[in-house]
Design a protein around this motif. Structure first.
Motif, PDB file in Angstrom:
ATOM      1  N   PHE A   1       0.840  -1.191   0.000  1.00 16.23           N
ATOM      2  CA  PHE A   1       0.000   0.000   0.000  1.00 16.23           C
ATOM      3  C   PHE A   1       0.880   1.247   0.000  1.00 16.23           C
ATOM      4  N   PHE A   2       0.255   2.373  -0.326  1.00 15.84           N
ATOM      5  CA  PHE A   2       0.965   3.652  -0.361  1.00 15.84           C
ATOM      6  C   PHE A   2       0.193   4.665   0.472  1.00 15.84           C
ATOM      7  N   SER A   3       0.918   5.452   1.260  1.00 13.02           N
ATOM      8  CA  SER A   3       0.259   6.452   2.093  1.00 13.02           C
ATOM      9  C   SER A   3       1.072   7.737   2.109  1.00 13.02           C
ATOM     10  N   ALA A   4       0.383   8.813   2.430  1.00 17.56           N
ATOM     11  CA  ALA A   4       1.002  10.131   2.572  1.00 17.56           C
ATOM     12  C   ALA A   4       0.727  10.645   3.975  1.00 17.56           C
ATOM     13  N   ILE A   5       1.499  11.650   4.377  1.00 18.85           N
ATOM     14  CA  ILE A   5       1.258  12.286   5.664  1.00 18.85           C
ATOM     15  C   ILE A   5       0.028  13.175   5.557  1.00 18.85           C
ATOM     16  N   ALA A   6      -0.877  13.026   6.509  1.00 16.67           N
ATOM     17  CA  ALA A   6      -2.072  13.872   6.570  1.00 16.67           C
ATOM     18  C   ALA A   6      -1.899  14.851   7.729  1.00 16.67           C
ATOM     19  N   TYR A   7      -1.537  16.087   7.431  1.00 15.75           N
ATOM     20  CA  TYR A   7      -1.345  17.084   8.484  1.00 15.75           C
ATOM     21  C   TYR A   7      -2.700  17.584   8.979  1.00 15.75           C
ATOM     22  N   GLN A   8      -2.832  17.676  10.298  1.00 18.14           N
ATOM     23  CA  GLN A   8      -4.076  18.062  10.940  1.00 18.14           C
ATOM     24  C   GLN A   8      -3.999  19.522  11.388  1.00 18.14           C
ATOM     25  N   PRO A   9      -5.137  20.123  11.773  1.00 20.91           N
ATOM     26  CA  PRO A   9      -5.107  21.509  12.282  1.00 20.91           C
ATOM     27  C   PRO A   9      -4.282  21.632  13.558  1.00 20.91           C
ATOM     28  N   LEU A  10      -3.748  22.814  13.785  1.00 20.02           N
ATOM     29  CA  LEU A  10      -2.942  23.070  14.966  1.00 20.02           C
ATOM     30  C   LEU A  10      -3.748  22.887  16.244  1.00 20.02           C
ATOM     31  N   GLN A  11      -3.050  22.425  17.300  1.00 20.73           N
ATOM     32  CA  GLN A  11      -3.665  22.237  18.612  1.00 20.73           C
ATOM     33  C   GLN A  11      -2.756  22.858  19.675  1.00 20.73           C
ATOM     34  N   ASP A  12      -3.334  23.061  20.866  1.00 22.27           N
ATOM     35  CA  ASP A  12      -2.476  23.448  21.982  1.00 22.27           C
ATOM     36  C   ASP A  12      -1.912  22.193  22.627  1.00 22.27           C
ATOM     37  N   LEU A  13      -1.150  22.342  23.678  1.00 19.43           N
ATOM     38  CA  LEU A  13      -0.484  21.201  24.299  1.00 19.43           C
ATOM     39  C   LEU A  13      -1.460  20.265  24.999  1.00 19.43           C
ATOM     40  N   GLN A  14      -2.692  20.713  25.189  1.00 17.13           N
ATOM     41  CA  GLN A  14      -3.714  19.854  25.783  1.00 17.13           C
ATOM     42  C   GLN A  14      -4.577  19.157  24.725  1.00 17.13           C
ATOM     43  N   GLY A  15      -4.265  19.412  23.455  1.00 14.97           N
ATOM     44  CA  GLY A  15      -4.995  18.755  22.379  1.00 14.97           C
ATOM     45  C   GLY A  15      -6.222  19.497  21.907  1.00 14.97           C
ATOM     46  N   LYS A  16      -6.399  20.749  22.334  1.00 19.12           N
ATOM     47  CA  LYS A  16      -7.560  21.534  21.922  1.00 19.12           C
ATOM     48  C   LYS A  16      -7.207  22.358  20.682  1.00 19.12           C
ATOM     49  N   PRO A  17      -8.139  22.480  19.726  1.00 17.19           N
ATOM     50  CA  PRO A  17      -7.869  23.247  18.506  1.00 17.19           C
ATOM     51  C   PRO A  17      -7.554  24.706  18.818  1.00 17.19           C
ATOM     52  N   VAL A  18      -6.676  25.290  18.021  1.00 21.33           N
ATOM     53  CA  VAL A  18      -6.346  26.709  18.166  1.00 21.33           C
ATOM     54  C   VAL A  18      -6.666  27.428  16.857  1.00 21.33           C
ATOM     55  N   ASP A  19      -7.072  28.663  16.987  1.00 19.38           N
ATOM     56  CA  ASP A  19      -7.421  29.471  15.814  1.00 19.38           C
ATOM     57  C   ASP A  19      -6.202  30.279  15.393  1.00 19.38           C
ATOM     58  N   PHE A  20      -5.373  29.659  14.559  1.00 20.53           N
ATOM     59  CA  PHE A  20      -4.156  30.334  14.093  1.00 20.53           C
ATOM     60  C   PHE A  20      -3.875  29.883  12.676  1.00 20.53           C
ATOM     61  N   ASN A  21      -3.668  30.833  11.798  1.00 26.01           N
ATOM     62  CA  ASN A  21      -3.408  30.535  10.400  1.00 26.01           C
ATOM     63  C   ASN A  21      -1.993  30.951  10.027  1.00 26.01           C
ATOM     64  N   ILE A  22      -1.200  30.012   9.539  1.00 33.37           N
ATOM     65  CA  ILE A  22       0.161  30.316   9.108  1.00 33.37           C
ATOM     66  C   ILE A  22       0.118  30.855   7.683  1.00 33.37           C
ATOM     67  N   ASP A  23       0.684  32.043   7.477  1.00 31.78           N
ATOM     68  CA  ASP A  23       0.744  32.624   6.141  1.00 31.78           C
ATOM     69  C   ASP A  23       2.153  33.161   5.895  1.00 31.78           C
ATOM     70  N   ALA A  24       2.313  33.856   4.786  1.00 36.38           N
ATOM     71  CA  ALA A  24       3.637  34.318   4.374  1.00 36.38           C
ATOM     72  C   ALA A  24       4.257  35.304   5.366  1.00 36.38           C
ATOM     73  N   ASP A  25       3.413  35.969   6.180  1.00 38.43           N
ATOM     74  CA  ASP A  25       3.910  36.939   7.145  1.00 38.43           C
ATOM     75  C   ASP A  25       4.263  36.304   8.492  1.00 38.43           C
ATOM     76  N   THR A  26       4.037  35.013   8.632  1.00 34.83           N
ATOM     77  CA  THR A  26       4.263  34.326   9.905  1.00 34.83           C
ATOM     78  C   THR A  26       5.714  33.873  10.022  1.00 34.83           C
TER      79      THR A  26
END
Length: 351
Positions: free
Chosen positions: A212-237
């Protein structure tokens, strides 16, 4: 580095001879491989370093935990404890190792155990469980798993197949023929037919070994407790990337698709972060003039940041975690899932 590898080549020949003799003793029955009366699935690879064993183990946990009372069993690399140890959510990576700590953090209702001797570990777990997942145990021949899943890093397939210490192989490449299932991990998302054919030619699986073949599936950013964070990485980051994993290159490439401003604090695999490491990171982060900046680490590294002496320093920093998963390519997920679930169901019903 290339010349150093050639200087180490005689030691690789000696190491290879020892491994070949050891494997022959197991194959001939002179060394005992223990089978168990419950389904045992092993996830492993031939190389030292990351081929995606933890994401694959987590994939299997998600696939099977709703139907079976399963437990994961790892060696617990880098832990300061010895023998059989059952994990709970308050255990740190120093007690159980970073991968088991990650499993318990993400799946608190699943039993996570560590033990250097997998036979002893399975004996402890089989009383209360009906399925065991062995993480990184392909070379642990004392246990004969019912289903062995062998992983290959796509980016390493065309490298020379040299044994330790001159190369990265734990055993000769021919050891792949012990596997029941093979998965090429970390493939490009747009993997072509020609690239898949090349992989088949390089691995040369036997007729009964599905690949079989697989790729890495990157997930949304989380904090250290596993809760989602509202942060978008862009060219200015500006991203301060903190890693202590075997191969951070795919992660750097992924973040590089969003920003070229990456300050990588790169440490060896399983590195135990120190207050000095965190102070250096904090100093550079504070000195950065960027209006938009963030610290990103991996799930495995986050477990080693959770040790008590680091917590006060870490709490002062915006550290986010970038989780990863497994994405099967070429419509392979359904077939892979069916193969695994059929094995577990048929073994359970038969016994």
């Amino acid at each position: 580095m290339k010349y150093l590898r050639w200087l180490l080549f005689p030691f690789s020949l000696l190491y290879g001879l020892v491994v070949i003799i050891r494997n022959w003793f197991y194959d001939a029955g002179l060394f005992k491989s223990r089978e168990f009366d419950l389904p045992v699935i092993c996830v492993g690879n031939l190389e030292v370093g990351g081929a995606g064993k933890s994401p694959m183990t987590e994939y299997l946990i998600r696939l099977l935990k709703g139907q079976y009372k399963l437990a994961t069993l790892s060696r617990g690399y880098g832990r300061q404890t010895k023998g059989f140890f059952l994990a709970d959510r308050i255990n740190t990576a120093t007690q159980i190792g970073d991968e088991p700590s990650q499993f318990k953090h993400k799946f608190p209702d699943v039993t996570v155990a560590v033990c250097e001797e997998r036979v002893e570990g399975i004996m402890q777990l089989k009383k209360d469980h009906n399925l065991i997942l062995l993480d990184d145990a392909f070379q642990h021949r004392a246990v004969k798993p019912g289903l062995s899943v062998l992983l290959f890093d796509y980016n390493h397939l065309q490298q020379p197949k040299l044994l330790l210490p001159a190369g990265n192989l734990r055993e000769p490449f021919s050891g792949r023929w012990r596997a029941d299932v093979m998965v090429v991990t970390k493939c490009p998302d747009n993997l072509s037919e020609a690239q898949m054919t090349t992989c088949y030619e390089l691995i040369a699986p036997l007729n009964w070994q599905p690949l079989f073949f697989s790729a890495i599936a990157y997930q949304p950013l989380q904090d250290l407790q596993g809760k989602p964070v509202d942060f978008n990485i862009d060219a200015d980051t500006t991203v301060f990337l903190l890693t202590g994993i075997a191969n951070p290159k795919p992660l750097v490439q992924h973040i590089g698709q969003s920003t070229s401003n990456i300050n990588h604090h790169n440490y060896p695999d399983h590195h135990q972060f120190s207050l000095k490491n965190i102070a250096k990171l904090a100093g550079e982060f504070s000195a950065c003039k960027s209006q938009k900046k963030v610290i990103i680490t991996t799930e495995k590294d986050a477990q080693r940041l959770g040790v008590h002496e680091l917590l006060p320093a870490i709490a002062q920093l915006p550290v986010w975690v970038l989780p990863i998963g497994v994405n099967f390519l070429n419509n392979g997920q359904q077939e892979f899932d069916k193969l695994v679930t059929n094995y577990v169901r048929e073994y359970t019903e038969h016994n």
